[in-house]
Design a protein around this motif. Sequence first.
Motif, PDB file in Angstrom:
ATOM      1  N   GLU A   1      57.056 -11.033  63.287  1.00 59.82           N
ATOM      2  CA  GLU A   1      58.240 -10.545  62.576  1.00 59.82           C
ATOM      3  C   GLU A   1      58.054  -9.171  61.961  1.00 59.82           C
ATOM      4  O   GLU A   1      58.518  -8.899  60.857  1.00 59.82           O
ATOM      5  CB  GLU A   1      58.731 -11.574  61.544  1.00 59.82           C
ATOM      6  N   ASP A   2      57.375  -8.312  62.706  1.00 57.83           N
ATOM      7  CA  ASP A   2      57.275  -6.908  62.313  1.00 57.83           C
ATOM      8  C   ASP A   2      57.892  -6.032  63.398  1.00 57.83           C
ATOM      9  O   ASP A   2      57.765  -6.338  64.583  1.00 57.83           O
ATOM     10  CB  ASP A   2      55.798  -6.490  62.168  1.00 57.83           C
ATOM     11  N   GLY A   3      58.533  -4.952  62.977  1.00 57.44           N
ATOM     12  CA  GLY A   3      58.987  -3.935  63.914  1.00 57.44           C
ATOM     13  C   GLY A   3      57.882  -2.907  64.097  1.00 57.44           C
ATOM     14  O   GLY A   3      57.053  -2.709  63.200  1.00 57.44           O
TER      15      GLY A   3
ATOM     16  N   GLY B   1      57.544  -2.156  59.708  1.00 56.81           N
ATOM     17  CA  GLY B   1      57.888  -3.054  58.592  1.00 56.81           C
ATOM     18  C   GLY B   1      58.495  -4.350  59.090  1.00 56.81           C
ATOM     19  O   GLY B   1      58.694  -4.554  60.284  1.00 56.81           O
ATOM     20  N   ARG B   2      58.784  -5.219  58.143  1.00 51.32           N
ATOM     21  CA  ARG B   2      59.281  -6.560  58.470  1.00 51.32           C
ATOM     22  C   ARG B   2      60.691  -6.488  59.051  1.00 51.32           C
ATOM     23  O   ARG B   2      61.495  -5.658  58.649  1.00 51.32           O
ATOM     24  CB  ARG B   2      59.336  -7.424  57.208  1.00 51.32           C
ATOM     25  N   VAL B   3      60.954  -7.392  59.957  1.00 51.10           N
ATOM     26  CA  VAL B   3      62.321  -7.475  60.472  1.00 51.10           C
ATOM     27  C   VAL B   3      63.010  -8.755  60.001  1.00 51.10           C
ATOM     28  O   VAL B   3      64.136  -9.030  60.368  1.00 51.10           O
ATOM     29  CB  VAL B   3      62.361  -7.393  62.019  1.00 51.10           C
TER      30      VAL B   3
ATOM     31  N   GLN C   1      47.938 -10.090  59.207  1.00 51.21           N
ATOM     32  CA  GLN C   1      48.750 -10.948  58.329  1.00 51.21           C
ATOM     33  C   GLN C   1      47.936 -12.155  57.864  1.00 51.21           C
ATOM     34  O   GLN C   1      46.932 -12.495  58.488  1.00 51.21           O
ATOM     35  CB  GLN C   1      49.910 -11.566  59.099  1.00 51.21           C
ATOM     36  N   THR C   2      48.465 -12.820  56.859  1.00 49.81           N
ATOM     37  CA  THR C   2      47.877 -14.091  56.429  1.00 49.81           C
ATOM     38  C   THR C   2      47.652 -14.987  57.650  1.00 49.81           C
ATOM     39  O   THR C   2      46.612 -15.624  57.797  1.00 49.81           O
ATOM     40  CB  THR C   2      48.852 -14.804  55.465  1.00 49.81           C
ATOM     41  N   GLU C   3      48.619 -15.009  58.519  1.00 54.15           N
ATOM     42  CA  GLU C   3      48.583 -15.922  59.659  1.00 54.15           C
ATOM     43  C   GLU C   3      47.546 -15.534  60.703  1.00 54.15           C
ATOM     44  O   GLU C   3      47.079 -16.383  61.456  1.00 54.15           O
ATOM     45  CB  GLU C   3      49.958 -15.960  60.341  1.00 54.15           C
TER      46      GLU C   3
ATOM     47  N   VAL D   1      40.133   3.226  58.458  1.00 53.31           N
ATOM     48  CA  VAL D   1      40.731   2.211  59.318  1.00 53.31           C
ATOM     49  C   VAL D   1      41.998   1.693  58.648  1.00 53.31           C
ATOM     50  O   VAL D   1      41.956   1.196  57.525  1.00 53.31           O
ATOM     51  CB  VAL D   1      39.745   1.067  59.643  1.00 53.31           C
ATOM     52  N   ASP D   2      43.118   1.918  59.318  1.00 51.80           N
ATOM     53  CA  ASP D   2      44.412   1.410  58.841  1.00 51.80           C
ATOM     54  C   ASP D   2      44.631   0.105  59.595  1.00 51.80           C
ATOM     55  O   ASP D   2      44.896   0.111  60.793  1.00 51.80           O
ATOM     56  CB  ASP D   2      45.485   2.458  59.168  1.00 51.80           C
ATOM     57  N   THR D   3      44.471  -1.003  58.885  1.00 49.02           N
ATOM     58  CA  THR D   3      44.365  -2.298  59.564  1.00 49.02           C
ATOM     59  C   THR D   3      45.651  -3.095  59.448  1.00 49.02           C
ATOM     60  O   THR D   3      46.075  -3.447  58.354  1.00 49.02           O
ATOM     61  CB  THR D   3      43.208  -3.113  58.955  1.00 49.02           C
ATOM     62  N   TRP D   4      46.266  -3.388  60.580  1.00 47.45           N
ATOM     63  CA  TRP D   4      47.449  -4.252  60.576  1.00 47.45           C
ATOM     64  C   TRP D   4      47.033  -5.686  60.867  1.00 47.45           C
ATOM     65  O   TRP D   4      46.348  -5.954  61.849  1.00 47.45           O
ATOM     66  CB  TRP D   4      48.479  -3.828  61.631  1.00 47.45           C
TER      67      TRP D   4
ATOM     68  N   HIS E   1      52.360  -7.090  49.216  1.00 42.82           N
ATOM     69  CA  HIS E   1      52.459  -8.536  49.055  1.00 42.82           C
ATOM     70  C   HIS E   1      53.807  -9.030  49.524  1.00 42.82           C
ATOM     71  O   HIS E   1      54.838  -8.439  49.238  1.00 42.82           O
ATOM     72  CB  HIS E   1      52.235  -8.942  47.602  1.00 42.82           C
ATOM     73  N   ARG E   2      53.766 -10.129  50.226  1.00 42.84           N
ATOM     74  CA  ARG E   2      54.984 -10.622  50.844  1.00 42.84           C
ATOM     75  C   ARG E   2      55.803 -11.486  49.910  1.00 42.84           C
ATOM     76  O   ARG E   2      55.300 -12.415  49.318  1.00 42.84           O
ATOM     77  CB  ARG E   2      54.598 -11.473  52.047  1.00 42.84           C
ATOM     78  N   LEU E   3      57.083 -11.187  49.807  1.00 38.70           N
ATOM     79  CA  LEU E   3      57.985 -11.999  48.988  1.00 38.70           C
ATOM     80  C   LEU E   3      59.226 -12.305  49.804  1.00 38.70           C
ATOM     81  O   LEU E   3      59.814 -11.414  50.409  1.00 38.70           O
ATOM     82  CB  LEU E   3      58.388 -11.217  47.736  1.00 38.70           C
TER      83      LEU E   3
HETATM   84  O1  PRX Z   1      54.524  -6.356  57.604  1.00 35.25           O
HETATM   85  C1  PRX Z   1      53.130  -6.363  57.836  1.00 35.25           C
HETATM   86  C2  PRX Z   1      52.427  -5.835  56.608  1.00 35.25           C
HETATM   87  O2  PRX Z   1      52.083  -6.966  55.838  1.00 35.25           O
HETATM   88  C3  PRX Z   1      52.504  -8.161  56.494  1.00 35.25           C
HETATM   89  C4  PRX Z   1      51.508  -9.261  56.261  1.00 35.25           C
HETATM   90  O3  PRX Z   1      51.479  -9.586  54.903  1.00 35.25           O
HETATM   91  P1  PRX Z   1      50.438 -10.649  54.362  1.00 35.25           P
HETATM   92  O4  PRX Z   1      50.466 -11.860  55.207  1.00 35.25           O
HETATM   93  O5  PRX Z   1      50.698 -10.802  52.926  1.00 35.25           O
HETATM   94  O6  PRX Z   1      49.034  -9.990  54.593  1.00 35.25           O
HETATM   95  C5  PRX Z   1      48.719  -8.788  53.988  1.00 35.25           C
HETATM   96  C6  PRX Z   1      47.283  -8.468  54.233  1.00 35.25           C
HETATM   97  C7  PRX Z   1      46.851  -8.589  55.647  1.00 35.25           C
HETATM   98  C8  PRX Z   1      52.606  -7.772  57.946  1.00 35.25           C
HETATM   99  O7  PRX Z   1      53.440  -8.642  58.660  1.00 35.25           O
HETATM  100  N1  PRX Z   1      51.195  -5.092  56.956  1.00 35.25           N
HETATM  101  C9  PRX Z   1      49.925  -5.507  56.810  1.00 35.25           C
HETATM  102  N2  PRX Z   1      49.073  -4.538  57.153  1.00 35.25           N
HETATM  103  C10 PRX Z   1      49.798  -3.471  57.548  1.00 35.25           C
HETATM  104  C11 PRX Z   1      51.158  -3.830  57.426  1.00 35.25           C
HETATM  105  N3  PRX Z   1      52.143  -2.972  57.760  1.00 35.25           N
HETATM  106  C12 PRX Z   1      51.785  -1.752  58.225  1.00 35.25           C
HETATM  107  N4  PRX Z   1      50.515  -1.337  58.360  1.00 35.25           N
HETATM  108  C13 PRX Z   1      49.476  -2.155  58.025  1.00 35.25           C
HETATM  109  N5  PRX Z   1      48.228  -1.719  58.131  1.00 35.25           N
END
Ligand code: PRX
Length: 663
Positions: free
Chosen positions: A517-519, A532-534, A424-426, A419-422, A543-545
């Motif tokens: 804010e993802d493309g 990825g992020r836009v 975010q923290t939010e 499972v490739d899970t998309w 990890h988000r920076l």
């Molecule tokens: O850009 C997306 C990427 O990680 C971002 C969220 O980061 P964060 O809040 O630190 O949480 C990470 C753990 C859930 C997203 O906006 N992202 C997360 N999962 C994927 C991803 N990009 C591509 N494929 C994924 N499975």
Amino acid sequence: MTDGDGQLEARLTEQEVFEPPEAFTAGANVSDPDIYEKFEEEWPACWESAADLLEWESTYDQVLDDSNPPFYEWFTDGKLNASANCLDRHLDERGDEVAIEWIGEPVEEANRSFTYAELHREVNEFAAALRELGVGEDDIVTMYMPMIPELPIAMLACARIGAPHSVVFAGFSAEALATRMNAADSEYLITCDGYYRRGDPLDHLDKANEGLAGVEHDTSTVVVDRLSDNGDDFGHELTDDQYDYADLVEDHAGAEVDPVTRDAEDMLFLMYTSGTTGQPKGVKHTTGGYLSWATWTAHAVLDVKPEDTYFCAADIGWITGHSYIVYGPLTLGTTTMMYEGTPDYPDRDRLWSIIDEYDATQLYTAPTAIRAFMKWGSSFPENHDLSSLRLLGTVGEPINPRAWKWYYTHIGNEECPIVDTWWQTETGGMMVTTLPAIKDMKPGAAGPPLPGVDVQIVDALGEEVEAGQAGYLTVQKPWPGMLRTLYRNDERYIQEYWAEYSDTESDDPEDWVYFPEDGAKIDEDGYITVLGRVDDVINVSGHRLGTMEIESAIVGVEGVAEAAVVGGDHDLKGEAVYAYVITEDGYDGDEGLRERIIAGVEEAIGPIARPEQVVFTPDLPKTRSGKIMRRLLENIADGDELGNTSTLRNPEIVEDIQRQVQG
Ligand code: PRX
């Protein structure tokens, strides 16, 4: 795509589809394909099935109150306690089963297991101690801890007494800790003396103390002694406002604390995450909505069952660990594993040796780790029996098909769904991914949105794009696990996540669209590939920076006049930090300054933000109106073709910078 030959790879593998392996589907938690249609028809009532996985003290009146968008409320007036859900409810049937299996980094150190009964006991004792220290309902307690069992214990103790926690990743700097404690007015800190990294003890309390020195109000601190049992010690003396964890727990031996009744909408925790401005965002998650989301997704996607030994190799300092090491798995009554160290200590087979020894049933990790495993070679997993694994997962960044296939073959033996899970923290938990027993897998695409989740890929005007076109990922309907606001900043909440595609004057929920804010792009089958992020956020190793955060750290270094930070492709990390720096008059861009810049970034944020390359340049490429052309700097970092640069105010600078990057 994050790898160099990504586009070619994507084309070659376009048609490749993998069916859910038969070995997996028979016993899966969710296997009825009608769930997608059913959830659509029954939305939002479908989310009762998530709420039903929890134990409520009193049930809710309404599944969703959407009368005041985007301030949605879920399971209104329902009452529950998260720690009771993670612990008390399991005592009768599973009290003697292992809740947390902890493995320290030193191989010679014994593992520590906590049964549900033992975990319940220690959480109660520590909850009683926190109360005595003065922690009351709704006081925010900060935790600055590595992967030791006392971290989930502290989280659950706080949840028990209704005190929201705010966990700060242990790898963050002292300054980052201080910023977060100040922003939350947090008067309590739980930390530890140190932990192990690649065989050496690290002094953590020193960093915590430095952070505390930057906190503007009085604080009380609890310190866990992690090191002395192993004969390590940094000789710290606790100050008057610092308490030893073990003493506190011993003083409250046998104490029982009734779980505080919390409203579904009461805050369970805050988690600070990077945004486009320098100031981190305090993401607020609730007790009912968040917990049901973490639990339902762990059940439906990770297929967690009470008899599993489930291994998520993330850090609890990030949202992945909150949702999928602590809250989801424990609510489901399973055994959740925690590993303190890195996957390459003492050797590059550490994870495989852990999975082998404990018969782990799932592995949930990040693409950055998988790419490292792939680089190290398949001989490391091959030396271990990984046949206990039933399911594999990834999170945090896009996974390139080559790494996906390596994971599928060498770790899953072609018998485990991935499972490739998309998310975010939010979002609190997963949003876009395959249901593993139902949907085919397409390497590189996360999958369709989960049932009941309404994701659309739109253009700049908010219109849905055609299959195959790149666009912006949006979520068109609310979901229980969503953040409720940014702590004390409703306005920023609206601006950051809603303003782009919503009619912010409207009180009709149909007019409100969440923008992460993802493309992304979507194919004919509705599978979403996240591109990825836009925004100005870099995703380093999942990890988000925020680029602004890093830039402000760099311009704070003596000798720096201006800086621009961008993300460039990186084989292992996905993205890496590239810093372009203009020096002040009288300073040279020499090795000394480079080192001070790197140290400055590590001090302000942490080693995770360390620039891969610092490029000194007399100027930055700018438009005629003076705006820095970041896109161009990204292209330079990636070694891409640049196209026409003649509209720049200073086109001559480009070659200069290119030479240095390649140099
Ligand atoms: O850009 C997306 C990427 O990680 C971002 C969220 O980061 P964060 O809040 O630190 O949480 C990470 C753990 C859930 C997203 O906006 N992202 C997360 N999962 C994927 C991803 N990009 C591509 N494929 C994924 N499975």
